[in-house]
Design a protein around this motif. Structure first.
Motif, PDB file in Angstrom:
ATOM      1  N   ALA A  18      44.045  43.212  29.260  1.00  0.00           N
ATOM      2  CA  ALA A  18      43.518  44.321  30.060  1.00  0.00           C
ATOM      3  C   ALA A  18      42.751  43.774  31.264  1.00  0.00           C
ATOM      4  O   ALA A  18      42.831  44.325  32.363  1.00  0.00           O
ATOM      5  CB  ALA A  18      42.618  45.209  29.208  1.00  0.00           C
ATOM      6  N   MET A  19      42.038  42.680  31.053  1.00  0.00           N
ATOM      7  CA  MET A  19      41.344  42.044  32.177  1.00  0.00           C
ATOM      8  C   MET A  19      42.353  41.555  33.196  1.00  0.00           C
ATOM      9  O   MET A  19      42.237  41.827  34.395  1.00  0.00           O
ATOM     10  CB  MET A  19      40.492  40.883  31.652  1.00  0.00           C
ATOM     11  N   TRP A  20      43.375  40.832  32.728  1.00  0.00           N
ATOM     12  CA  TRP A  20      44.399  40.329  33.651  1.00  0.00           C
ATOM     13  C   TRP A  20      45.126  41.464  34.364  1.00  0.00           C
ATOM     14  O   TRP A  20      45.411  41.380  35.553  1.00  0.00           O
ATOM     15  CB  TRP A  20      45.421  39.491  32.883  1.00  0.00           C
ATOM     16  N   ALA A  21      45.445  42.530  33.646  1.00  0.00           N
ATOM     17  CA  ALA A  21      46.231  43.630  34.219  1.00  0.00           C
ATOM     18  C   ALA A  21      45.469  44.396  35.290  1.00  0.00           C
ATOM     19  O   ALA A  21      46.058  44.852  36.275  1.00  0.00           O
ATOM     20  CB  ALA A  21      46.678  44.583  33.115  1.00  0.00           C
ATOM     21  N   TRP A  22      44.162  44.552  35.119  1.00  0.00           N
ATOM     22  CA  TRP A  22      43.400  45.443  35.986  1.00  0.00           C
ATOM     23  C   TRP A  22      42.460  44.744  36.951  1.00  0.00           C
ATOM     24  O   TRP A  22      41.840  45.389  37.790  1.00  0.00           O
ATOM     25  CB  TRP A  22      42.638  46.466  35.139  1.00  0.00           C
ATOM     26  N   LEU A  23      42.352  43.424  36.871  1.00  0.00           N
ATOM     27  CA  LEU A  23      41.418  42.708  37.744  1.00  0.00           C
ATOM     28  C   LEU A  23      41.730  42.910  39.224  1.00  0.00           C
ATOM     29  O   LEU A  23      40.842  43.173  40.027  1.00  0.00           O
ATOM     30  CB  LEU A  23      41.414  41.214  37.406  1.00  0.00           C
ATOM     31  N   GLY A  24      43.004  42.799  39.592  1.00  0.00           N
ATOM     32  CA  GLY A  24      43.373  42.951  41.000  1.00  0.00           C
ATOM     33  C   GLY A  24      43.038  44.324  41.548  1.00  0.00           C
ATOM     34  O   GLY A  24      42.570  44.456  42.689  1.00  0.00           O
ATOM     35  N   VAL A  25      43.253  45.353  40.751  1.00  0.00           N
ATOM     36  CA  VAL A  25      42.938  46.727  41.175  1.00  0.00           C
ATOM     37  C   VAL A  25      41.422  46.881  41.344  1.00  0.00           C
ATOM     38  O   VAL A  25      40.944  47.479  42.313  1.00  0.00           O
ATOM     39  CB  VAL A  25      43.476  47.743  40.142  1.00  0.00           C
ATOM     40  N   PHE A  26      40.680  46.318  40.406  1.00  0.00           N
ATOM     41  CA  PHE A  26      39.216  46.346  40.460  1.00  0.00           C
ATOM     42  C   PHE A  26      38.699  45.638  41.716  1.00  0.00           C
ATOM     43  O   PHE A  26      37.856  46.166  42.441  1.00  0.00           O
ATOM     44  CB  PHE A  26      38.659  45.675  39.191  1.00  0.00           C
ATOM     45  N   LEU A  27      39.208  44.422  41.971  1.00  0.00           N
ATOM     46  CA  LEU A  27      38.748  43.675  43.145  1.00  0.00           C
ATOM     47  C   LEU A  27      39.102  44.402  44.435  1.00  0.00           C
ATOM     48  O   LEU A  27      38.289  44.472  45.365  1.00  0.00           O
ATOM     49  CB  LEU A  27      39.352  42.264  43.144  1.00  0.00           C
ATOM     50  N   ASP A  28      40.302  44.958  44.510  1.00  0.00           N
ATOM     51  CA  ASP A  28      40.708  45.686  45.707  1.00  0.00           C
ATOM     52  C   ASP A  28      39.787  46.885  45.956  1.00  0.00           C
ATOM     53  O   ASP A  28      39.320  47.104  47.079  1.00  0.00           O
ATOM     54  CB  ASP A  28      42.159  46.148  45.569  1.00  0.00           C
ATOM     55  N   ALA A  29      39.506  47.643  44.916  1.00  0.00           N
ATOM     56  CA  ALA A  29      38.619  48.802  45.061  1.00  0.00           C
ATOM     57  C   ALA A  29      37.221  48.378  45.465  1.00  0.00           C
ATOM     58  O   ALA A  29      36.567  49.031  46.289  1.00  0.00           O
ATOM     59  CB  ALA A  29      38.580  49.588  43.749  1.00  0.00           C
ATOM     60  N   MET A  35      34.701  45.730  53.287  1.00  0.00           N
ATOM     61  CA  MET A  35      35.534  45.097  54.320  1.00  0.00           C
ATOM     62  C   MET A  35      36.722  45.995  54.648  1.00  0.00           C
ATOM     63  O   MET A  35      37.003  46.938  53.900  1.00  0.00           O
ATOM     64  CB  MET A  35      35.992  43.701  53.880  1.00  0.00           C
ATOM     65  N   PRO A  36      37.416  45.726  55.765  1.00  0.00           N
ATOM     66  CA  PRO A  36      38.596  46.528  56.120  1.00  0.00           C
ATOM     67  C   PRO A  36      39.653  46.497  55.014  1.00  0.00           C
ATOM     68  O   PRO A  36      39.768  45.529  54.267  1.00  0.00           O
ATOM     69  CB  PRO A  36      39.117  45.847  57.388  1.00  0.00           C
ATOM     70  N   VAL A  37      40.425  47.579  54.948  1.00  0.00           N
ATOM     71  CA  VAL A  37      41.385  47.755  53.861  1.00  0.00           C
ATOM     72  C   VAL A  37      42.376  46.593  53.769  1.00  0.00           C
ATOM     73  O   VAL A  37      42.622  46.060  52.680  1.00  0.00           O
ATOM     74  CB  VAL A  37      42.144  49.095  54.026  1.00  0.00           C
ATOM     75  N   ASP A  38      42.968  46.190  54.908  1.00  0.00           N
ATOM     76  CA  ASP A  38      43.946  45.095  54.888  1.00  0.00           C
ATOM     77  C   ASP A  38      43.317  43.803  54.396  1.00  0.00           C
ATOM     78  O   ASP A  38      43.910  43.064  53.608  1.00  0.00           O
ATOM     79  CB  ASP A  38      44.551  44.889  56.282  1.00  0.00           C
ATOM     80  N   GLU A  39      42.130  43.531  54.886  1.00  0.00           N
ATOM     81  CA  GLU A  39      41.413  42.315  54.478  1.00  0.00           C
ATOM     82  C   GLU A  39      41.054  42.381  52.994  1.00  0.00           C
ATOM     83  O   GLU A  39      41.155  41.388  52.271  1.00  0.00           O
ATOM     84  CB  GLU A  39      40.149  42.180  55.332  1.00  0.00           C
ATOM     85  N   TRP A  43      42.094  39.592  50.064  1.00  0.00           N
ATOM     86  CA  TRP A  43      41.076  38.918  49.246  1.00  0.00           C
ATOM     87  C   TRP A  43      41.190  39.294  47.768  1.00  0.00           C
ATOM     88  O   TRP A  43      40.932  38.470  46.887  1.00  0.00           O
ATOM     89  CB  TRP A  43      39.683  39.212  49.776  1.00  0.00           C
ATOM     90  N   ALA A  44      41.595  40.521  47.500  1.00  0.00           N
ATOM     91  CA  ALA A  44      41.783  40.936  46.102  1.00  0.00           C
ATOM     92  C   ALA A  44      42.922  40.157  45.458  1.00  0.00           C
ATOM     93  O   ALA A  44      42.808  39.695  44.316  1.00  0.00           O
ATOM     94  CB  ALA A  44      42.052  42.436  46.020  1.00  0.00           C
ATOM     95  N   ARG A  45      44.024  39.996  46.186  1.00  0.00           N
ATOM     96  CA  ARG A  45      45.154  39.228  45.650  1.00  0.00           C
ATOM     97  C   ARG A  45      44.783  37.758  45.461  1.00  0.00           C
ATOM     98  O   ARG A  45      45.106  37.150  44.437  1.00  0.00           O
ATOM     99  CB  ARG A  45      46.374  39.370  46.565  1.00  0.00           C
ATOM    100  N   LEU A  46      44.093  37.202  46.456  1.00  0.00           N
ATOM    101  CA  LEU A  46      43.670  35.807  46.363  1.00  0.00           C
ATOM    102  C   LEU A  46      42.684  35.622  45.206  1.00  0.00           C
ATOM    103  O   LEU A  46      42.791  34.671  44.423  1.00  0.00           O
ATOM    104  CB  LEU A  46      43.040  35.355  47.682  1.00  0.00           C
ATOM    105  N   GLY A  47      41.733  36.542  45.083  1.00  0.00           N
ATOM    106  CA  GLY A  47      40.745  36.466  44.003  1.00  0.00           C
ATOM    107  C   GLY A  47      41.388  36.584  42.627  1.00  0.00           C
ATOM    108  O   GLY A  47      40.995  35.891  41.685  1.00  0.00           O
ATOM    109  N   THR A  48      42.387  37.438  42.519  1.00  0.00           N
ATOM    110  CA  THR A  48      43.096  37.594  41.244  1.00  0.00           C
ATOM    111  C   THR A  48      43.864  36.326  40.909  1.00  0.00           C
ATOM    112  O   THR A  48      43.839  35.856  39.761  1.00  0.00           O
ATOM    113  CB  THR A  48      44.059  38.792  41.313  1.00  0.00           C
ATOM    114  N   PHE A  49      44.523  35.741  41.908  1.00  0.00           N
ATOM    115  CA  PHE A  49      45.249  34.493  41.684  1.00  0.00           C
ATOM    116  C   PHE A  49      44.310  33.376  41.240  1.00  0.00           C
ATOM    117  O   PHE A  49      44.589  32.652  40.278  1.00  0.00           O
ATOM    118  CB  PHE A  49      46.006  34.076  42.950  1.00  0.00           C
ATOM    119  N   VAL A  50      43.193  33.249  41.934  1.00  0.00           N
ATOM    120  CA  VAL A  50      42.242  32.183  41.601  1.00  0.00           C
ATOM    121  C   VAL A  50      41.672  32.402  40.201  1.00  0.00           C
ATOM    122  O   VAL A  50      41.568  31.468  39.399  1.00  0.00           O
ATOM    123  CB  VAL A  50      41.113  32.114  42.659  1.00  0.00           C
ATOM    124  N   THR A  51      41.319  33.648  39.884  1.00  0.00           N
ATOM    125  CA  THR A  51      40.733  33.948  38.573  1.00  0.00           C
ATOM    126  C   THR A  51      41.709  33.674  37.443  1.00  0.00           C
ATOM    127  O   THR A  51      41.365  32.998  36.460  1.00  0.00           O
ATOM    128  CB  THR A  51      40.285  35.424  38.522  1.00  0.00           C
TER     129      THR A  51
END
Length: 198
Positions: A18-29, A35-39, A43-51
Motif C-alpha cells: 500500500a505504501m509502494w502503490a500510493w506513495l507517488g500519488v501522495f507526493l504529487d498531491a 510548487m507548480p503542477v508540472d514541477e 519531483w513526485a516521480r523522482l521521489g517515488t523512484f528514489v524511495t
C-alpha cells in the motif's frame, strides 16, 4: 513459531505494498501545494523512484548484511519500528517542505523492505524440511492476499481523513509484526534462526 513468523510477515505486508502503490500519488498531491503542477509531478516521480528503488536497494542490502550477525528478530523488529513510525508520521509532513518529506520517505523506503527477506528465511529455518516449499507458498499467498485490502483501503481513507492520517493505518501492521517477532524471539524454536542469532 511458524505462526509467529507468518504473523510478523503479514504485519510487514499490511504496510509494504500500500505504501509502494500510493506513495507517488501522495507526493504529487503534497508537492502541488508548494510548487507548480508540472514541477510537482516530476519531483513526485523522482521521489517515488528514489524511495522505492534506492531505498529498497539499501534496505535489502542492510537487512541481508546484518540479519545473520544481529539476528532475524532484531532486524525485523527494528525495521518495522522505524517503518511504522514513518507510516504514522509522514502524513503530518503533507504540504510541508519537500526536502524534509523526501528524507522521511527515503528512511521509510529503506526500513519498509529491510525486514522482508528475513520472514522467508525464518520460514525455511523453522519449517520441517519436507514442508519448506509449502510453507513459503502459504506465507507468500497470505501476504499478497492481505495487500489487496490495504491497497484498496488507502483511497477510502484519503477521502475520509485526508493524507495527514491515511498512511497511519498502515502503522498497525508493523505494530502487530513487532509484537509477533518479540514473542518469536522468546520461543524455544528461535534458536533455529540465523544459527542461533535470533
Amino acid at each position: 513459531s511458524l505462526r509467529l513468523a507468518n504473523l510478523g510477515y503479514l504485519g510487514h505486508m499490511w504496510e509494504l505494498y500500500a505504501m509502494w502503490a500510493w506513495l507517488g500519488v501522495f507526493l504529487d498531491a503534497s508537492f502541488r501545494l508548494s510548487m507548480p503542477v508540472d514541477e510537482a509531478g516530476v519531483w513526485a516521480r523522482l521521489g517515488t523512484f528514489v524511495t522505492i528503488g534506492l531505498g529498497g536497494f539499501l534496505g535489502c542490502l542492510a537487512g541481508g548484511l546484518f540479519a545473520d550477525r544481529l539476528g532475524r528478530t532484531t532486524i525485523t523488529m527494528a525495521a518495522m519500528t522505524i517503518s511504522g513510525i514513518c507510516a504514522v508520521g509522514v502524513g503530518f509532513l503533507f504540504g510541508g517542505p519537500p526536502w524534509i518529506l523526501l528524507a522521511v520517505c527515503l528512511v521509510w523506503g529503506i526500513s519498509v523492505i529491510a525486514d522482508s527477506a528475513q520472514f522467508s528465511a525464518a520460514i525455511t529455518e523453522l519449517s520441517d524440511k519436507e514442508h519448506v516449499g509449502t510453507m513459503l507458498t502459504l506465507q507468500t499467498c497470505l501476504g499478497f492476499l492481505l495487500t489487496l485490502i490495504t491497497i484498496q483501503l488507502m483511497p477510502l481513507l484519503v477521502e475520509q481523513v485526508g493524507w495527514t492520517y491515511a498512511f497511519s493505518v498502515l502503522g498497525l501492521g508493523p505494530l502487530v509484526g513487532v509484537l509477533a517477532m518479540a514473542k518469536l524471539r522468546r520461543h524455544p524454536d528461535s534458536a533455529k534462526l540465523a544459527n542461533g542469532n535470533h
